[in-house]
Scaffold this active site. Sequence first.
Site, PDB file in Angstrom:
ATOM      1  N   GLU A  40       0.838  -1.202   0.000  1.00 37.48           N
ATOM      2  CA  GLU A  40       0.000   0.000   0.000  1.00 37.48           C
ATOM      3  C   GLU A  40       0.875   1.255   0.000  1.00 37.48           C
ATOM      4  O   GLU A  40       0.861   2.045   0.941  1.00 37.48           O
ATOM      5  CB  GLU A  40      -0.942  -0.009   1.205  1.00 37.48           C
ATOM      6  CG  GLU A  40      -0.246  -0.285   2.525  1.00 37.48           C
ATOM      7  CD  GLU A  40      -1.223  -0.517   3.660  1.00 37.48           C
ATOM      8  OE1 GLU A  40      -0.964   0.014   4.754  1.00 37.48           O
ATOM      9  OE2 GLU A  40      -2.217  -1.217   3.451  1.00 37.48           O
ATOM     10  N   PRO A  41       1.629   1.462  -1.067  1.00 36.45           N
ATOM     11  CA  PRO A  41       2.514   2.630  -1.131  1.00 36.45           C
ATOM     12  C   PRO A  41       1.745   3.921  -1.377  1.00 36.45           C
ATOM     13  O   PRO A  41       0.777   3.952  -2.130  1.00 36.45           O
ATOM     14  CB  PRO A  41       3.417   2.307  -2.328  1.00 36.45           C
ATOM     15  CG  PRO A  41       2.531   1.471  -3.220  1.00 36.45           C
ATOM     16  CD  PRO A  41       1.692   0.639  -2.278  1.00 36.45           C
ATOM     17  N   ARG A  54       4.753  19.888   6.301  1.00 33.88           N
ATOM     18  CA  ARG A  54       5.661  18.794   6.664  1.00 33.88           C
ATOM     19  C   ARG A  54       6.997  19.261   7.259  1.00 33.88           C
ATOM     20  O   ARG A  54       7.470  18.647   8.227  1.00 33.88           O
ATOM     21  CB  ARG A  54       5.915  17.892   5.462  1.00 33.88           C
ATOM     22  CG  ARG A  54       4.671  17.139   4.995  1.00 33.88           C
ATOM     23  CD  ARG A  54       4.970  16.106   3.934  1.00 33.88           C
ATOM     24  NE  ARG A  54       5.618  14.945   4.514  1.00 33.88           N
ATOM     25  CZ  ARG A  54       6.887  14.625   4.344  1.00 33.88           C
ATOM     26  NH1 ARG A  54       7.669  15.384   3.599  1.00 33.88           N
ATOM     27  NH2 ARG A  54       7.390  13.546   4.895  1.00 33.88           N
ATOM     28  N   TYR A  94       7.030  17.516  10.739  1.00 25.63           N
ATOM     29  CA  TYR A  94       7.870  16.324  10.823  1.00 25.63           C
ATOM     30  C   TYR A  94       9.369  16.617  10.738  1.00 25.63           C
ATOM     31  O   TYR A  94      10.178  15.710  10.859  1.00 25.63           O
ATOM     32  CB  TYR A  94       7.530  15.357   9.681  1.00 25.63           C
ATOM     33  CG  TYR A  94       6.218  14.631   9.837  1.00 25.63           C
ATOM     34  CD1 TYR A  94       5.903  13.974  11.018  1.00 25.63           C
ATOM     35  CD2 TYR A  94       5.295  14.573   8.796  1.00 25.63           C
ATOM     36  CE1 TYR A  94       4.705  13.296  11.166  1.00 25.63           C
ATOM     37  CE2 TYR A  94       4.098  13.895   8.922  1.00 25.63           C
ATOM     38  CZ  TYR A  94       3.812  13.247  10.117  1.00 25.63           C
ATOM     39  OH  TYR A  94       2.638  12.571  10.251  1.00 25.63           O
ATOM     40  N   CYS A 132       1.152  33.933  10.375  1.00 26.08           N
ATOM     41  CA  CYS A 132       1.500  34.604  11.619  1.00 26.08           C
ATOM     42  C   CYS A 132       1.850  33.565  12.687  1.00 26.08           C
ATOM     43  O   CYS A 132       1.207  33.447  13.729  1.00 26.08           O
ATOM     44  CB  CYS A 132       0.337  35.486  12.072  1.00 26.08           C
ATOM     45  SG  CYS A 132       0.810  36.651  13.365  1.00 26.08           S
TER      46      CYS A 132
END
Length: 401
Positions: free
Chosen positions: A259-260, A298, A302, A328
């Site tokens: 399931e890529p 991201r 992450y 902001c």
Amino acid sequence: MKTTDLLQLAEEFGNPLYVYDAEKIKHQYKRLTGAFSKVEKLRVNYAMKALSNVSVLRLLKNLGSGLDTVSIQEVQLGLHAGFTPDKIIFTPNGVSFEEIEEVAKLGVQINIDNLSVLEHFGTNHPKTPVCIRINPHVMAGGNSNISVGHIDSKFGISVHQLPHLLRIVENTKMNINGIHMHTGSDILDIDVFIYAAEILFNTAKHFKNLEFLDFGSGFKVPYHKGDIETDIEELGKKLTKRFLAFEKEYGRELTLAFEPGKYLVSEAGYFLAKVNVVKQTTSTVFAGIDSGFNHLIRPMFYGSQHGIDNISNPKGKERFYTVVGYICETDTFANNRRIAEIHEGDVLCFRNAGAYCFSMASNYNSRFKPAEVLWKNGKGHLIRERETMDDILKNQIIVEV
């Protein structure tokens, strides 16, 4: 894609803008399926949470892909894109039991990762085929923030709970047709992945009527020049050999499923943003763009690294810039990054922007979500219009006070 193509698209469709290269998506799909060409029954279920635009879904459907979904809304989008229910697997976490039942009624493959939910579903629907999601407690990736295989993960049923799991299946007489695992993202060590696969094989031996084994995904893509990536060809060679041996041991032909998400679309994506300001402080040169973590979260969420190029001045002398947004908040895309000299009005291109970028976008600061374009056969096709103020106001209701 060429820099000139990206600049032309920025001119035609405006900024900020997401662009996806259809040929790169096809290349990644064919590379993955080619690595497992010796497996008779191979199924690739695209993890659509990575990028759920309907045009991208249809592209993958035409390549032969199935879908991995995590919400009933994703299931509905998949059906809208033309996928039949038998080509969709539903792998939720923490959703209501009513949602699982609603998806099951659509004929979609259910994948359950909770013992109490498994018992409840098996009691109510013993004949409905169910896949079980196992947590092997193996971390094949290098980033603990995006690994789901660790001992305290909320995902999956612990492999140590197998006796309890088997008792539920026996008591409910439910139909288990698949076993699934997922170790997380950014797989670096093939041998660690194979070790986790052995846990899946050993678990599968306890179920006599399986149709498929789902090995998840989490394949790493390179995020910068010289970065390492999952060696799909090596994985294909090693896992294929072990899978074929297990089929003989099991006594029946099985489907090998993946399931890529990121692997198929990440490198195909480009995010284009215009430089609003260049600001020199006592120690830093900031390049402020017409975007923020409302469009690409991201790097802040992450700590992910996206290559950033100044496509308006690709041959300019490199200087150090900290690239920030207009939100902001502290929305820093890159700290002290070497980039060709930047001027106000230049267009910056963020690489690897195909996965978990637009799909995690928001309207924070009441900003509009950007447009999306699919680059196909040498031409840009608009696949999502840029939002307007009408979209911001659409579901709001004014109450006079």
